[in-house]
Design an enzyme around this catalytic site. Structure first.
Site, PDB file in Angstrom:
ATOM      1  N   ARG A  74       0.841  -1.202   0.000  1.00  0.00           N
ATOM      2  CA  ARG A  74       0.000   0.000   0.000  1.00  0.00           C
ATOM      3  C   ARG A  74       0.865   1.236   0.000  1.00  0.00           C
ATOM      4  O   ARG A  74       1.907   1.272   0.641  1.00  0.00           O
ATOM      5  CB  ARG A  74      -0.825   0.073   1.302  1.00  0.00           C
ATOM      6  N   GLY A  93      -1.882   3.206   9.068  1.00  0.00           N
ATOM      7  CA  GLY A  93      -1.291   1.887   9.340  1.00  0.00           C
ATOM      8  C   GLY A  93       0.136   2.029   9.876  1.00  0.00           C
ATOM      9  O   GLY A  93       0.772   3.082   9.736  1.00  0.00           O
ATOM     10  N   ASP A 133       7.738  -6.092   3.428  1.00  0.00           N
ATOM     11  CA  ASP A 133       6.738  -7.060   3.872  1.00  0.00           C
ATOM     12  C   ASP A 133       6.460  -8.264   2.976  1.00  0.00           C
ATOM     13  O   ASP A 133       6.991  -8.407   1.886  1.00  0.00           O
ATOM     14  CB  ASP A 133       5.442  -6.330   4.190  1.00  0.00           C
ATOM     15  N   LYS A 165      -4.860 -12.066  17.218  1.00  0.00           N
ATOM     16  CA  LYS A 165      -4.779 -11.140  18.364  1.00  0.00           C
ATOM     17  C   LYS A 165      -5.209 -11.762  19.688  1.00  0.00           C
ATOM     18  O   LYS A 165      -5.090 -11.133  20.735  1.00  0.00           O
ATOM     19  CB  LYS A 165      -5.624  -9.884  18.091  1.00  0.00           C
ATOM     20  N   ALA A 189       1.265  -2.014  22.424  1.00  0.00           N
ATOM     21  CA  ALA A 189       1.936  -2.043  23.725  1.00  0.00           C
ATOM     22  C   ALA A 189       2.808  -0.800  23.896  1.00  0.00           C
ATOM     23  O   ALA A 189       2.844  -0.181  24.963  1.00  0.00           O
ATOM     24  CB  ALA A 189       2.796  -3.306  23.822  1.00  0.00           C
ATOM     25  N   ASP A 201      36.263   7.581  20.861  1.00  0.00           N
ATOM     26  CA  ASP A 201      36.916   8.549  19.978  1.00  0.00           C
ATOM     27  C   ASP A 201      35.868   9.584  19.525  1.00  0.00           C
ATOM     28  O   ASP A 201      34.661   9.347  19.641  1.00  0.00           O
ATOM     29  CB  ASP A 201      37.470   7.759  18.786  1.00  0.00           C
ATOM     30  N   TYR A 202      36.324  10.710  18.991  1.00  0.00           N
ATOM     31  CA  TYR A 202      35.345  11.718  18.560  1.00  0.00           C
ATOM     32  C   TYR A 202      35.168  11.753  17.028  1.00  0.00           C
ATOM     33  O   TYR A 202      34.191  11.219  16.509  1.00  0.00           O
ATOM     34  CB  TYR A 202      35.727  13.110  19.100  1.00  0.00           C
ATOM     35  N   ASP A 224      37.457   4.939  14.951  1.00  0.00           N
ATOM     36  CA  ASP A 224      37.335   4.753  13.502  1.00  0.00           C
ATOM     37  C   ASP A 224      38.667   4.684  12.769  1.00  0.00           C
ATOM     38  O   ASP A 224      38.707   4.345  11.604  1.00  0.00           O
ATOM     39  CB  ASP A 224      36.504   5.890  12.892  1.00  0.00           C
TER      40      ASP A 224
HETATM   41  O1  LIG Z   1      40.966  11.216  17.499  1.00  0.00           O
HETATM   42  P1  LIG Z   1      39.854  11.897  16.778  1.00  0.00           P
HETATM   43  O2  LIG Z   1      38.821  12.491  17.665  1.00  0.00           O
HETATM   44  O3  LIG Z   1      39.269  11.012  15.715  1.00  0.00           O
HETATM   45  O4  LIG Z   1      40.542  13.137  16.032  1.00  0.00           O
HETATM   46  C1  LIG Z   1      41.451  12.881  14.996  1.00  0.00           C
HETATM   47  C2  LIG Z   1      41.705  14.114  14.182  1.00  0.00           C
HETATM   48  O5  LIG Z   1      40.446  14.754  13.971  1.00  0.00           O
HETATM   49  C3  LIG Z   1      40.437  15.945  13.196  1.00  0.00           C
HETATM   50  O6  LIG Z   1      40.743  15.607  11.852  1.00  0.00           O
HETATM   51  C4  LIG Z   1      39.860  14.662  11.276  1.00  0.00           C
HETATM   52  O7  LIG Z   1      38.534  15.198  11.289  1.00  0.00           O
HETATM   53  C5  LIG Z   1      38.336  16.363  10.480  1.00  0.00           C
HETATM   54  C6  LIG Z   1      36.912  16.820  10.650  1.00  0.00           C
HETATM   55  O8  LIG Z   1      36.030  15.822  10.277  1.00  0.00           O
HETATM   56  C7  LIG Z   1      38.668  16.087   9.017  1.00  0.00           C
HETATM   57  O9  LIG Z   1      38.541  17.249   8.250  1.00  0.00           O
HETATM   58  C8  LIG Z   1      40.108  15.567   8.945  1.00  0.00           C
HETATM   59  O10 LIG Z   1      40.398  15.206   7.608  1.00  0.00           O
HETATM   60  C9  LIG Z   1      40.271  14.357   9.845  1.00  0.00           C
HETATM   61  O11 LIG Z   1      41.621  13.894   9.858  1.00  0.00           O
HETATM   62  C10 LIG Z   1      41.423  16.938  13.766  1.00  0.00           C
HETATM   63  O12 LIG Z   1      41.527  18.046  12.926  1.00  0.00           O
HETATM   64  C11 LIG Z   1      42.771  16.314  14.039  1.00  0.00           C
HETATM   65  O13 LIG Z   1      43.546  17.248  14.759  1.00  0.00           O
HETATM   66  C12 LIG Z   1      42.606  15.072  14.905  1.00  0.00           C
HETATM   67  O14 LIG Z   1      43.872  14.466  15.125  1.00  0.00           O
END
Ligand SMILES: O=P(O)(O)OC[C@H]1O[C@H](O[C@H]2O[C@H](CO)[C@@H](O)[C@H](O)[C@H]2O)[C@H](O)[C@@H](O)[C@@H]1O
Length: 884
Positions: A73, A93, A207, A400, A500, A618-619, A805
């Site tokens: 649908r 739905g 589905d 049901k 639920a 990690d960031y 990563d």
């Molecule tokens: O350890 P992390 O938190 O993964 O940081 C590692 C590096 O991050 C940054 O560079 C990376 O991210 C940037 C933004 O997305 C991107 O442009 C770049 O190409 C990546 O290498 C930061 O600038 C570095 O200083 C960190 O070491």
């Protein structure tokens, strides 16, 4: 839900004429401008174009992947209005509610499905107008004849697959003609979808109606990214193989790259059927089927959620509140006031009318029917027992468990007569598939049981069951939910059961008790409900009695965690998770160690049972997608809220472990209750056990000013040579970034720079780190692994998880103990145990864990809508195709 009025869609005086609309509603369609006509003959006319797209003329357009949703649908139906106009209405739905918002907010998505319109009733010109009307909402209608519908929909889908998949084999009808029509209609769908596919598109098929379609599309598009999701249960191999066409069905589904179910058990049943019926197909250790044509099919569970905020909001609407007040009064829960109440198809109108005698209820029963035993029993307890309301909301379907539920309710009144006169059951059962004989039989059975119970137990001013067999809209339904002290949700078999979840969402005050069947997917998640076997009448009767007797404290205790998880596991997040996984399994090398739902559940279980938890995260690239300019990777508000929620719990040590400078870490995260490790371990702040709030520099590092004087000019040289590259200086590191530069030019320079650096770093006590489009120089002693070692080895934690990563995060994975969880984000070799696609998966996992600690903090959990973040992820994908 309200309809979307189409101003150009006017019904003319003459029969149906959509001509005028076609002329004025030719709005631009963006990515879908090339959408073509559909239905018989459409493929022939579009085939040439489709080939052109496949051979390189596809729009680069940032390469954002487009989504084609295909379901039986469409999410919208055309409805004629009294004034002669037509409107497109959103269907209510589960599927339309779950994927509709995603479709509406993603302009690059298109939805193909059956229109619900009988083409015989319209001229060709009129059908063209209808197509155009749907086109406005990026929908393509398929028109099916009565004969096609009978065989494909009523026949094979609803009379064969539906009962079989719900373990009702005795209701299943196996007819060759239905099967053939099912195959033919699946082919019809394929013919409509095929011409629209362009390279890079994602196709998501929904589905049991369309189980042959994945293979049909795969044969024509070997490289397509195809997902298929089953919204109902998948039966055991023993039941499934009784279907004469079971192999063809399995092969049909295996055309997909990702095959999704609501629960891990259903995926296990599917795998068991594969082993049994297609043993020649190899399934690898990641649960991925290697298909002879070279594509891979991953199998996983994705429990669907609800639009939590919608239900929460609607529960507070004036209509829902009026409904609740009305029910309270009718059930004697508002003894001081009497409301005149009427329930209509539209809802309830409740007006406060006369203030009544507080003893009205008991007088009525004591004096008017003194000879009734039941009335005496009831009257004797009036005043000592507060009245209660039970609710249930279902389609009238044999899956049901309505008769069993009614028997349990009747048994409870028998066994616990103190409830007579004090508990009222609002039973909303919307008739469905009324032409099918088994459904007619069921309706008669339910009618009879309701009549018997009401006849046996009713008092003059009390009726045990209020039986509503109409379809109510969301507001009155939410009114019923909020009025229910107990919801009785006892399907004999169900894929998920959203009732639920909707019921709990409407009880944001954390009251409300759920009696839930263990035969539905929701029971896997809502484990704090009173879980029952719906076939066990005594068990349901006891659970119902206990649920009615529950103390407010116990009810609240049970609900906190369930509510918190519902806020996280929303319909929107379900869509994102599925599509994110589909993207992952369609990419080379990404199925290896893929984090599946069984891993996810194991992580959540261990987290919930742990006393002290350590998260090392990690960031860049892990919590947030990589973007071209480092300063643009700032955390969103949603992410900051998430970190606060997880990190502020006293039993959680959450450490952000980054290569970023400590100044940036301070700016972005300094105000949150998380520990910070910056510059790959050279700096830290607020770590567990530390009693200072100041940033600390690691001991024994070489003097930064001295070595930077040598390294910086070498890197500056590279920045000068390569356009769009630049140098980033930190306190104890220097980095040359080349993400925005021409790949070839940057690569040559990278080699050259490495060569130049190698000659000097060793003597200075430094080392070179290569990372995502960056070459970095840091002191030898620093690494994320070294920095986290004291915590990992402390023995303080019974839950540990590290996420990252890139190469620098591998040093964390290397020091994690075997029992810890290690998760790699994205492709590439790794020491981590598990892999996810991108930061979306990380945020969803953390949100789920955050919901788990909500119980301890006793604070309501903030609702997590990561859609903004996901848009960023989409954009990042678009920017970074082949760029990581
Ligand atoms: O350890 P992390 O938190 O993964 O940081 C590692 C590096 O991050 C940054 O560079 C990376 O991210 C940037 C933004 O997305 C991107 O442009 C770049 O190409 C990546 O290498 C930061 O600038 C570095 O200083 C960190 O070491």
């Amino acid at each position: 839900m309200g309809g979307v009025r189409l101003p150009t869609l006017r019904k003319p005086r003459r029969r149906h004429n959509f001509q005028a609309r076609v002329e004025v509603s030719d709005a631009p369609m963006g990515l879908w401008d090339r959408m073509g006509p559909t239905g018989p003959g459409a493929m022939g006319s579009r085939r040439g174009q489709s080939r052109r797209f496949r051979h390189g003329q596809e729009k680069k357009a940032g390469c954002m992947s487009r989504l084609i949703i295909v379901s039986n649908r469409l999410p919208m139906s055309l409805q004629a209005q009294e004034d002669g106009s037509y409107t497109l209405h959103q269907n209510v739905g589960g599927l339309a509610t779950a994927i509709g918002p995603y479709h509406r907010s993603h302009k690059d998505s298109l939805w193909i499905g059956w229109s619900g319109i009988d083409p015989q009733k319209y001229s060709e010109k009129e059908l063209a107008g209808i197509r155009q009307a749907y086109r406005e909402s990026r929908c393509i209608p398929i028109f099916l004849s009565k004969e096609e519908l009978n065989g494909y929909y009523a026949g094979f889908s609803n009379n064969t697959l539906w009962p079989l998949f719900h373990d009702f084999s005795h209701e299943a009808v196996f007819r060759q003609e239905d099967w053939e029509m099912y195959r033919k209609v699946n082919m019809r769908f394929a013919q409509v979808v095929e011409p629209l596919i362009r390279k890079g598109d994602t196709i998501w098929i929904q589905d049991y109606h369309l189980m042959l379609l994945p293979k049909m599309l795969r044969e024509r598009y070997p490289d397509a990214s195809i997902g298929w999701f089953l919204h109902v249960p998948f039966p055991s191999a023993e039941i499934f193989r009784s279907l004469p066409w079971s192999r063809e069905i399995l092969e049909g589904v295996l055309g997909a790259n990702l095959i999704g179910f609501h629960t891990v058990d259903f995926s296990a049943s599917f795998l068991a059927s594969l082993h049994r019926l297609l043993p020649e197909l190899p399934v690898n250790q990641d649960g991925v089927v290697e298909m002879p044509d070279g594509h891979r099919a991953a199998i996983d569970a994705f429990p669907i959620g609800i639009d939590y905020n919608l239900y929460r909001r609607t529960a507070h609407s004036s209509l829902a509140r009026a409904m609740r007040r009305g029910i309270d009064e009718v059930c004697g829960k508002s003894p001081r006031h009497r409301y005149r109440t009427s329930v209509t198809a539209e809802g309830v109108a409740a007006n406060e009318a006369t203030a009544s005698d507080a003893n009205w209820w008991s007088h009525y029963m004591k004096e008017d029917i003194p000879e009734s035993t039941l009335a005496k029993q009831a009257a004797s307890s009036v005043g000592s027992r507060s009245n209660k309301v039970i609710v249930s909301v279902d389609r009238l379907d044999y899956t049901k468990g309505l008769p069993e539920r009614l028997q349990a309710f009747g048994r409870m009144l028998d066994k616990y007569p103190e409830w007579v006169g004090h508990v009222t059951y609002y039973l909303l059962a919307t008739p469905s598939r009324e032409v099918v004989e088994s459904y007619q039989r069921l309706k008669a059975q339910v009618d009879q049981l309701v009549g018997e119970i009401n006849g046996r137990y009713s008092l003059l001013a009390w009726t045990p069951i209020h039986y509503i067999t109409r379809s109510l809209s969301i507001k009155p339904v939410c009114g019923i939910y909020t009025a229910g002290d107990v919801a009785l949700v006892t399907p004999l078999r169900d894929g998920m059961n959203l009732v639920a979840k909707e019921y709990l969402a409407c009880h944001d005050g954390r009251d409300g008790t759920l009696v839930l069947s263990d035969m539905c997917g929701a029971a896997d998640e809502l484990t704090d409900a009173f879980i029952v076997n719906p076939y066990d009448i005594d068990m349901v009767c006891e659970a119902l009695h206990n649920a009615l007797e529950i103390t407010p404290e116990e009810s609240k205790r049970r609900n906190i965690r369930m509510q918190a998880r519902l806020k996280v596991r929303t319909a929107a997040n379900w869509c994102t998770s599925f599509l994110d996984s589909l993207r992952q399994v369609s990419a080379p090398g990404m199925t290896d160690r893929r984090l599946r739902m069984d891993h996810h559940n194991a992580i959540v279980r261990q987290w919930d049972g742990a006393h002290r938890r350590l998260v090392l995260c990690d960031y860049d690239g892990t919590l947030t997608p990589l973007v071209r300019r480092p300063e643009r990777a700032k955390p969103t508000q949603a992410l900051r809220r998430l970190l606060t929620q997880v990190g502020s719990n006293p039993d959680v040590d959450f450490l952000l472990v980054s290569g970023r400078s400590h100044q940036i870490m301070q700016d972005w995260f300094g105000d949150l209750s998380v520990g910070l490790i910056a510059e790959h371990g050279a700096w830290n702040r607020n770590l567990p056990g530390s009693n200072s709030d100041e940033w600390q520099r690691a001991q024994g590092l070489p003097d930064s000013d001295t070595w930077q004087k040598v390294i910086r000019p070498i890197m500056d040289e590279s920045a000068t040579r390569v356009p769009n590259s630049f140098v980033e200086s930190k306190s104890d590191a220097v980095a040359w970034h080349y993400r925005m530069s021409d790949a070839q030019v940057a690569e040559q320079e990278r080699q050259d720079l490495l060569h130049r650096l190698r000659g000097v770093v060793v003597g200075l006590g430094l080392m070179i780190m290569e990372n995502s489009k960056v070459v970095e120089v840091t002191p030898v002693a620093t690494s994320k692994g070294q920095a986290i070692l004291p915590f990992v080895n402390s023995g303080d934690y019974d839950f540990m998880m590290a996420l990252g990563d890139d190469e620098t995060d591998e040093t964390m994975f290397a020091v994690m103990p075997d029992k810890g969880w290690t998760i790699k984000v994205g492709p590439g070799q790794t020491k981590a145990r598990l892999r996810v696609n991108d930061p979306t998966a990380v945020t969803l996992l953390l949100a789920d864990l955050g919901a788990g600690v909500a119980r301890d903090s006793n604070e309501p959990v903030a609702s997590h809508d990561f859609r903004d973040d996901h848009t960023v992820v989409d954009e990042a994908h678009a920017q970074l195709t082949d760029d990581k």
